[in-house]
Motif scaffolding. Structure first.
Motif, PDB file in Angstrom:
ATOM      1  N   HIS A 161       0.855  -1.198   0.000  1.00  0.00           N
ATOM      2  CA  HIS A 161       0.000   0.000   0.000  1.00  0.00           C
ATOM      3  C   HIS A 161       0.889   1.245   0.000  1.00  0.00           C
ATOM      4  N   LEU A 162       0.719   2.078  -1.012  1.00  0.00           N
ATOM      5  CA  LEU A 162       1.601   3.234  -1.204  1.00  0.00           C
ATOM      6  C   LEU A 162       0.796   4.524  -1.171  1.00  0.00           C
ATOM      7  N   ASP A 163       1.276   5.506  -0.419  1.00  0.00           N
ATOM      8  CA  ASP A 163       0.627   6.817  -0.410  1.00  0.00           C
ATOM      9  C   ASP A 163       0.827   7.485  -1.760  1.00  0.00           C
ATOM     10  N   SER A 164      -0.244   8.010  -2.318  1.00  0.00           N
ATOM     11  CA  SER A 164      -0.173   8.662  -3.622  1.00  0.00           C
ATOM     12  C   SER A 164       0.409  10.062  -3.496  1.00  0.00           C
ATOM     13  N   THR A 165       1.337  10.400  -4.393  1.00  0.00           N
ATOM     14  CA  THR A 165       1.858  11.767  -4.443  1.00  0.00           C
ATOM     15  C   THR A 165       1.013  12.613  -5.397  1.00  0.00           C
ATOM     16  N   GLU A 166       0.344  11.936  -6.333  1.00  0.00           N
ATOM     17  CA  GLU A 166      -0.485  12.625  -7.319  1.00  0.00           C
ATOM     18  C   GLU A 166      -1.829  13.035  -6.732  1.00  0.00           C
ATOM     19  N   ASN A 167      -2.358  12.172  -5.858  1.00  0.00           N
ATOM     20  CA  ASN A 167      -3.661  12.414  -5.232  1.00  0.00           C
ATOM     21  C   ASN A 167      -3.521  12.279  -3.721  1.00  0.00           C
ATOM     22  N   PRO A 168      -3.018  13.308  -3.046  1.00  0.00           N
ATOM     23  CA  PRO A 168      -2.777  13.228  -1.598  1.00  0.00           C
ATOM     24  C   PRO A 168      -4.022  12.788  -0.838  1.00  0.00           C
ATOM     25  N   GLY A 169      -3.772  11.944   0.172  1.00  0.00           N
ATOM     26  CA  GLY A 169      -4.886  11.427   0.970  1.00  0.00           C
ATOM     27  C   GLY A 169      -5.443  10.123   0.451  1.00  0.00           C
ATOM     28  N   ASN A 194      -2.300   3.912  -3.449  1.00  0.00           N
ATOM     29  CA  ASN A 194      -2.188   2.975  -4.566  1.00  0.00           C
ATOM     30  C   ASN A 194      -1.817   1.619  -3.998  1.00  0.00           C
ATOM     31  N   HIS A 195      -2.249   0.563  -4.666  1.00  0.00           N
ATOM     32  CA  HIS A 195      -2.089  -0.780  -4.115  1.00  0.00           C
ATOM     33  C   HIS A 195      -1.512  -1.716  -5.188  1.00  0.00           C
ATOM     34  N   LEU A 196      -0.277  -2.172  -5.004  1.00  0.00           N
ATOM     35  CA  LEU A 196       0.350  -3.098  -5.949  1.00  0.00           C
ATOM     36  C   LEU A 196       0.313  -4.511  -5.373  1.00  0.00           C
ATOM     37  N   PHE A 197      -0.203  -5.430  -6.167  1.00  0.00           N
ATOM     38  CA  PHE A 197      -0.423  -6.817  -5.721  1.00  0.00           C
ATOM     39  C   PHE A 197       0.779  -7.709  -6.031  1.00  0.00           C
ATOM     40  N   TYR A 198       1.100  -8.585  -5.109  1.00  0.00           N
ATOM     41  CA  TYR A 198       2.176  -9.559  -5.303  1.00  0.00           C
ATOM     42  C   TYR A 198       1.699 -10.947  -4.869  1.00  0.00           C
ATOM     43  N   TRP A 199       2.358 -11.954  -5.425  1.00  0.00           N
ATOM     44  CA  TRP A 199       2.162 -13.343  -4.981  1.00  0.00           C
ATOM     45  C   TRP A 199       3.539 -13.996  -4.984  1.00  0.00           C
ATOM     46  N   PHE A 200       3.981 -14.379  -3.812  1.00  0.00           N
ATOM     47  CA  PHE A 200       5.350 -14.871  -3.590  1.00  0.00           C
ATOM     48  C   PHE A 200       5.353 -16.372  -3.312  1.00  0.00           C
ATOM     49  N   PHE A 201       6.350 -17.070  -3.877  1.00  0.00           N
ATOM     50  CA  PHE A 201       6.564 -18.494  -3.606  1.00  0.00           C
ATOM     51  C   PHE A 201       8.018 -18.697  -3.195  1.00  0.00           C
ATOM     52  N   GLU A 202       8.210 -19.273  -2.024  1.00  0.00           N
ATOM     53  CA  GLU A 202       9.565 -19.560  -1.563  1.00  0.00           C
ATOM     54  C   GLU A 202      10.166 -20.698  -2.386  1.00  0.00           C
ATOM     55  N   SER A 203      11.479 -20.707  -2.480  1.00  0.00           N
ATOM     56  CA  SER A 203      12.166 -21.768  -3.209  1.00  0.00           C
ATOM     57  C   SER A 203      11.898 -23.131  -2.584  1.00  0.00           C
ATOM     58  N   GLN A 204      11.782 -24.132  -3.428  1.00  0.00           N
ATOM     59  CA  GLN A 204      11.579 -25.502  -2.945  1.00  0.00           C
ATOM     60  C   GLN A 204      12.840 -26.078  -2.309  1.00  0.00           C
ATOM     61  N   THR A 205      13.957 -25.355  -2.412  1.00  0.00           N
ATOM     62  CA  THR A 205      15.170 -25.792  -1.716  1.00  0.00           C
ATOM     63  C   THR A 205      15.078 -25.505  -0.217  1.00  0.00           C
ATOM     64  N   CYS A 206      14.140 -24.648   0.168  1.00  0.00           N
ATOM     65  CA  CYS A 206      13.930 -24.329   1.583  1.00  0.00           C
ATOM     66  C   CYS A 206      12.846 -25.250   2.148  1.00  0.00           C
ATOM     67  N   ALA A 262       8.127   7.022 -13.441  1.00  0.00           N
ATOM     68  CA  ALA A 262       7.097   6.958 -12.398  1.00  0.00           C
ATOM     69  C   ALA A 262       6.804   5.514 -12.021  1.00  0.00           C
ATOM     70  N   LEU A 263       6.760   4.654 -13.024  1.00  0.00           N
ATOM     71  CA  LEU A 263       6.513   3.230 -12.800  1.00  0.00           C
ATOM     72  C   LEU A 263       7.608   2.629 -11.917  1.00  0.00           C
ATOM     73  N   ALA A 264       8.867   2.924 -12.247  1.00  0.00           N
ATOM     74  CA  ALA A 264       9.992   2.358 -11.503  1.00  0.00           C
ATOM     75  C   ALA A 264      10.041   2.887 -10.077  1.00  0.00           C
ATOM     76  N   ARG A 265       9.742   4.164  -9.913  1.00  0.00           N
ATOM     77  CA  ARG A 265       9.749   4.776  -8.581  1.00  0.00           C
ATOM     78  C   ARG A 265       8.685   4.105  -7.691  1.00  0.00           C
ATOM     79  N   MET A 266       7.493   3.916  -8.251  1.00  0.00           N
ATOM     80  CA  MET A 266       6.411   3.279  -7.500  1.00  0.00           C
ATOM     81  C   MET A 266       6.754   1.830  -7.164  1.00  0.00           C
ATOM     82  N   PHE A 267       7.382   1.141  -8.111  1.00  0.00           N
ATOM     83  CA  PHE A 267       7.710  -0.266  -7.882  1.00  0.00           C
ATOM     84  C   PHE A 267       8.796  -0.402  -6.810  1.00  0.00           C
ATOM     85  N   TRP A 268       9.770   0.507  -6.812  1.00  0.00           N
ATOM     86  CA  TRP A 268      10.808   0.477  -5.771  1.00  0.00           C
ATOM     87  C   TRP A 268      10.167   0.648  -4.397  1.00  0.00           C
TER      88      TRP A 268
END
Length: 467
Positions: free
Chosen positions: A38-46, A49-61, A150-156
């Motif tokens: 969940h990221l605070d928007s600089t374009e629309n204060p208040g 923005n919400h970027l979705f992820y789905w993570f899978f740990e390595s099967q070596t663990c 802008a895309l890279a900044r948000m993703f970082w």
């Protein structure tokens, strides 16, 4: 350590009559997490923005062993970020149709099954829906991203949030990987991480390299190659080819004048015209008339039980488009821009770089990548260019002798051409593609031979072959 984004199980079909368990009291097959940064928007204060992820740990663990008791193993395992392109294509396409631990059947029930060709066999993998408006990623204010910076900044920022929540993975060697339009996203994100690291901003991320399959990198080149490839394979007549070259010249003029919206419209029209002349062959595989089927994926991911399992609000629709819709419209000035200079920066900074292509792709195929890399090396100077040109192009072979691929390596740069594959190489050649990735990732050899060594004249006899 308990996490509110832990995935314990997911429905095994659209009707939710069965489930696949990931991590329950009785079943601990893999650690998997999904949710939002969940990221605070600089374009629309208040707003956020919400970027979705789905993570899978390595099967070596070992999911049965506490993280603290295997932290060294976890931290030493590479973490791969996977991004699909479009623009507007959800990275869950990659998860379910290309390189993830799950696949979905092309049947009405949308049966989900566990796959054997997953990339998380020896690496952690996290699939991100980005930019905003893609997949499950959304914005309170309907915000969209208009350029790569802008895309890279948000993703970082999203990565920082993810590693704040999961510090156990924060020290992993990090690789940014993607496909198609992600040929623009990947280097932009990697350079943003590099810059933030140098400025000591946020948590230091151990960026090691990038990997891109069939990248949309230099559109001006890719569109010319598309016309030539369609002509070479018999989908265009000579008169049609010449007519399309005239259209291409108009597109080039718009590009030269930096009229980027017009260039994108003309470029897209040119692609449509080439396909129409060829009876609408599949842009992503010249051997087919239809793209890879998405099957029941949309119906599955829009299911309430699936969203609940993945910590997605039920009122958030799953959005997925290929170079169409709001995400693509917002990136209209970015679409036809040349991103090849970003790769020059990546290579100059010493990051490991892998570019691979399926040889039947007409959208972002082999010739484009070949010429982009040749030009990149030319910019580095005559010696570097000569060394790249003369680097052995190995035929990477199967046990029976047939080629798995054609591999050229020089310094930190690796290029692979994969035969019998279209645009989505992990889908067409899953085993070969995973082996290629791991060979590159872990510095394993590509077993094969240099054909030019075999073709050298023996004993002064011109044209003779060594056996």
């Amino acid at each position: 350590m308990s996490h509110d984004d832990l995935v314990t199980s997911i429905p095994a079909n659209i009707l939710n009559t069965q489930s696949i368990d990931f991590h329950t009291k009785d079943t601990k097959k893999v650690r998997s997490y999904s949710g939002y940064a969940h990221l605070d928007s600089t374009e629309n204060p208040g707003t956020q923005n919400h970027l979705f992820y789905w993570f899978f740990e390595s099967q070596t663990c070992n999911p049965h062993v506490a993280v603290a008791d295997q932290q060294e193993l976890i931290s030493g395992t590479p973490l791969l970020i996977w991004l699909n392109g479009g623009p507007g294509a959800s990275s869950l396409l990659g998860l379910f149709l290309e390189n993830g631990p799950l696949s979905i059947g092309d049947d009405a029930a949308g049966t989900v099954s566990v796959t054997s060709n997953t990339w998380n066999q020896e690496a952690h993998v996290v699939y991100w829906d980005q930019p905003l408006g893609t997949g499950y990623s959304c914005s309170d204010a309907g915000e969209l991203v208009k350029d790569e910076k802008a895309l890279a900044r948000m993703f970082w920022e999203a990565l920082q949030k993810f590693f704040d929540k999961h510090p156990e993975y924060a020290r992993c060697p990090l690789y940014v990987c993607g496909e198609s339009y992600a040929g623009k996203y990947v280097p932009a994100i990697a350079l943003e991480i590099d810059e933030r690291n140098r400025l000591h901003e946020g948590q230091h991320l151990d960026l090691r390299g990038i990997s891109v399959g069939n990248g949309w990198i230099k559109p001006e080149l890719s569109l010319r190659v598309l016309i030539d490839y369609a002509y070479t394979t018999g989908f265009l007549g000579i008169g049609q080819k010449e007519s399309l070259y005239e259209d291409y010249a108009v597109f080039q003029a718009a590009l030269a004048e930096r009229r980027m919206k017009r260039a994108t419209r003309l470029g897209n029209d040119l692609v449509a015209r080439v396909l129409a002349c060829g009876g609408n062959f599949d842009l992503y595989d010249v051997r087919r008339w239809d793209d890879l089927p998405m099957g029941a994926l949309r119906a599955y991911l829009d299911g309430e039980a699936v969203k609940q399992a993945l910590h997605v609000p039920t009122d958030v629709p799953w959005q997925c488009a290929d170079n169409a819709g709001p995400v693509a419209e917002a990136l209209v000035k970015d679409n036809m821009a040349d991103a090849s200079g970003l790769y020059a920066e990546i290579v100059d900074k010493g990051y490991k770089t892998l570019l691979y292509t399926g040889n039947f792709d007409t959208a972002c195929g082999y010739q484009s990548t070949e010429e982009i890399l040749d030009d990149l090396m030319r910019r580095k100077g005559a010696q570097e260019h000569a060394e790249w040109r003369h680097a052995p192009r190995l035929i990477w072979t199967r046990a029976q002798g047939n080629p798995k691929g054609f591999v050229r390596r020089h310094g930190r740069l690796t290029q692979v051409s994969v035969p019998d594959s279209g645009h989505q190489v992990p889908a067409f050649q899953p085993q070969v593609c995973r082996e290629m990735l791991y060979n590159w990732l872990f510095d394993r050899p590509f077993p094969g031979y240099d054909p030019q060594q075999q073709l050298k004249p023996a004993d002064g006899a011109a044209g003779s072959r060594k056996s």
